[in-house]
Design an enzyme around this catalytic site. Structure first.
Site, PDB file in Angstrom:
ATOM      1  N   SER A  61      53.281 -12.388 -85.895  1.00 47.81           N
ATOM      2  CA  SER A  61      53.189 -13.722 -86.504  1.00 47.81           C
ATOM      3  C   SER A  61      54.000 -13.892 -87.789  1.00 47.81           C
ATOM      4  CB  SER A  61      51.727 -14.078 -86.780  1.00 47.81           C
ATOM      5  OG  SER A  61      51.073 -14.411 -85.579  1.00 47.81           O
ATOM      6  N   LYS A  64      56.829 -16.334 -87.503  1.00 48.59           N
ATOM      7  CA  LYS A  64      56.611 -17.784 -87.519  1.00 48.59           C
ATOM      8  C   LYS A  64      57.249 -18.451 -88.736  1.00 48.59           C
ATOM      9  CE  LYS A  64      52.268 -17.245 -84.980  1.00 48.59           C
ATOM     10  NZ  LYS A  64      50.794 -17.194 -85.058  1.00 48.59           N
ATOM     11  N   TYR A 189      59.050 -17.308 -77.818  1.00 51.70           N
ATOM     12  CA  TYR A 189      57.921 -16.906 -78.666  1.00 51.70           C
ATOM     13  C   TYR A 189      57.609 -15.420 -78.509  1.00 51.70           C
ATOM     14  CZ  TYR A 189      53.276 -16.684 -80.689  1.00 51.70           C
ATOM     15  OH  TYR A 189      52.194 -16.334 -81.451  1.00 51.70           O
ATOM     16  N   TYR A 241      45.787 -16.316 -91.598  1.00 55.08           N
ATOM     17  CA  TYR A 241      44.843 -16.817 -90.602  1.00 55.08           C
ATOM     18  C   TYR A 241      43.642 -17.460 -91.287  1.00 55.08           C
ATOM     19  CZ  TYR A 241      47.735 -13.748 -87.675  1.00 55.08           C
ATOM     20  OH  TYR A 241      48.785 -13.141 -87.062  1.00 55.08           O
ATOM     21  N   VAL A 259      49.765  -9.260 -86.291  1.00 55.43           N
ATOM     22  CA  VAL A 259      48.852  -8.281 -85.694  1.00 55.43           C
ATOM     23  C   VAL A 259      49.538  -6.950 -85.391  1.00 55.43           C
ATOM     24  CG1 VAL A 259      47.263 -10.013 -84.779  1.00 55.43           C
ATOM     25  CG2 VAL A 259      49.172  -9.189 -83.348  1.00 55.43           C
TER      26      VAL A 259
END
Length: 305
Positions: A61, A64, A189, A241, A259
């Site tokens: 992530s 992103k 992705y 998160y 992660v």
């Protein structure tokens, strides 16, 4: 700085025994949970490293942040945020419930999985390969590392098991948030999440953001200052998160976790920090990595709150 970083790494080493590696992606489940490393890249061009800083891991992530930069450069802020919201969420990063219960049915922010998939659907290119290659090229430039590439094992593992992400993507296709071929968008992705880095690479991403979109070594402006500030704001509000509020209180700098065990932090006009430890807490954040950043923030007075 070297001695401080080594001392903080040693202090937090015990936390690697208290978390768990990501098990829902089979290739990540096999990573040694005891790794812990860090790198600081400062505005004077110095690199400070400690622990397992050169161990390879995948961005997950953390990626992103850079895909959002590219989507905004391609489409403009107004278009991107017509499809993705700007608000934090108290739900898990891969939750589908808000898509079904809010109106309009768009992801709350670009740092959760649904939001990142929607962002990828807006990257320009004639096909998914060209779109991803543009994204990879941007990563390589920001990290000053022409050798960055995907980890094929992790990519295939994510592609084979990413059914929750498929559910998010097909739901968004159904309600008109994304257009184009869903599997092609998901391929971008899965690939971006599988880009393999070390702590130096992500510290350089942090430094790039700390320097408001300018590569320190060359002085090249890659993204507008407003875009860099937008990314950092999302890192503060959504980057960890559903532990982002707690992290803001305890550490107080923009950060984005993944992660794979990495956390990238950007201390505005001071430094970028990259930490890696694959044992995660129940929110999906690196447990020892969080500890390292908390101690660094306290020792160096990094919090801007």
């Amino acid at each position: 700085m070297d001695s401080l970083l080594n001392r903080i790494i040693e202090k937090n080493k015990c936390l690697t025994n208290k978390g768990k590696v990501a098990s829902y992606i089979p290739a990540l489940e096999r990573v040694n949970p005891n790794y812990l490393g860090a790198c600081i890249a400062d505005m004077n061009g110095n690199l400070y490293t400690a622990g397992d800083y050169n161990r390879k891991f995948t961005l997950q992530s953390i990626s992103k942040t850079v895909s959002l930069m590219l989507a905004i450069m391609d489409n403009g802020t107004e278009e991107v945020f017509s499809k993705v919201g700007m608000e934090p969420t108290g739900d898990a990063f891969n939750s589908i419930i808000r898509l079904e219960t809010i109106s309009p049915s768009k992801p709350l922010n670009p740092m959760i999985n649904a939001g990142a998939i929607a962002v990828d659907s807006m990257i320009k290119g004639k096909n998914s390969e060209e779109k991803f290659n543009r994204l990879l090229k941007l990563f390589r430039k920001i990290c000053s590392n022409e050798y960055l590439n995907i980890n094929e094992e992790v990519y295939l593992s994510e592609k084979q098991t990413g059914n929750r992400n498929r559910a998010l993507a097909y739901f968004m296709k159904d309600v008109g948030i994304i257009s184009g071929d869903v599997e092609d968008i998901l391929d971008i992705y899965f690939k971006q999440c599988s880009i393999e880095v070390d702590c130096i690479d992500i510290a350089r991403i942090g430094l790039f953001l700390a320097n408001n979109g300018v590569i320190l070594d060359t002085g090249e402006r890659v993204v507008e200052e407003k875009i860099a500030k937008t990314i950092k704001t999302f890192m503060v509000t959504c980057g960890m998160y559903n532990a982002s509020g707690e992290f803001a209180i305890n550490v107080g700098v923009p950060a984005k976790s993944g992660v794979g065990g990495g956390i990238m932090a950007a201390v505005p006009l001071r430094m970028g920090v990259g930490v890696f430890s694959p044992a995660l807490d129940d929110k999906g954040n690196s447990l020892a990595g969080y500890g390292v950043l908390k101690d660094l923030s306290r020792e160096l007075d990094l919090s801007f709150f």
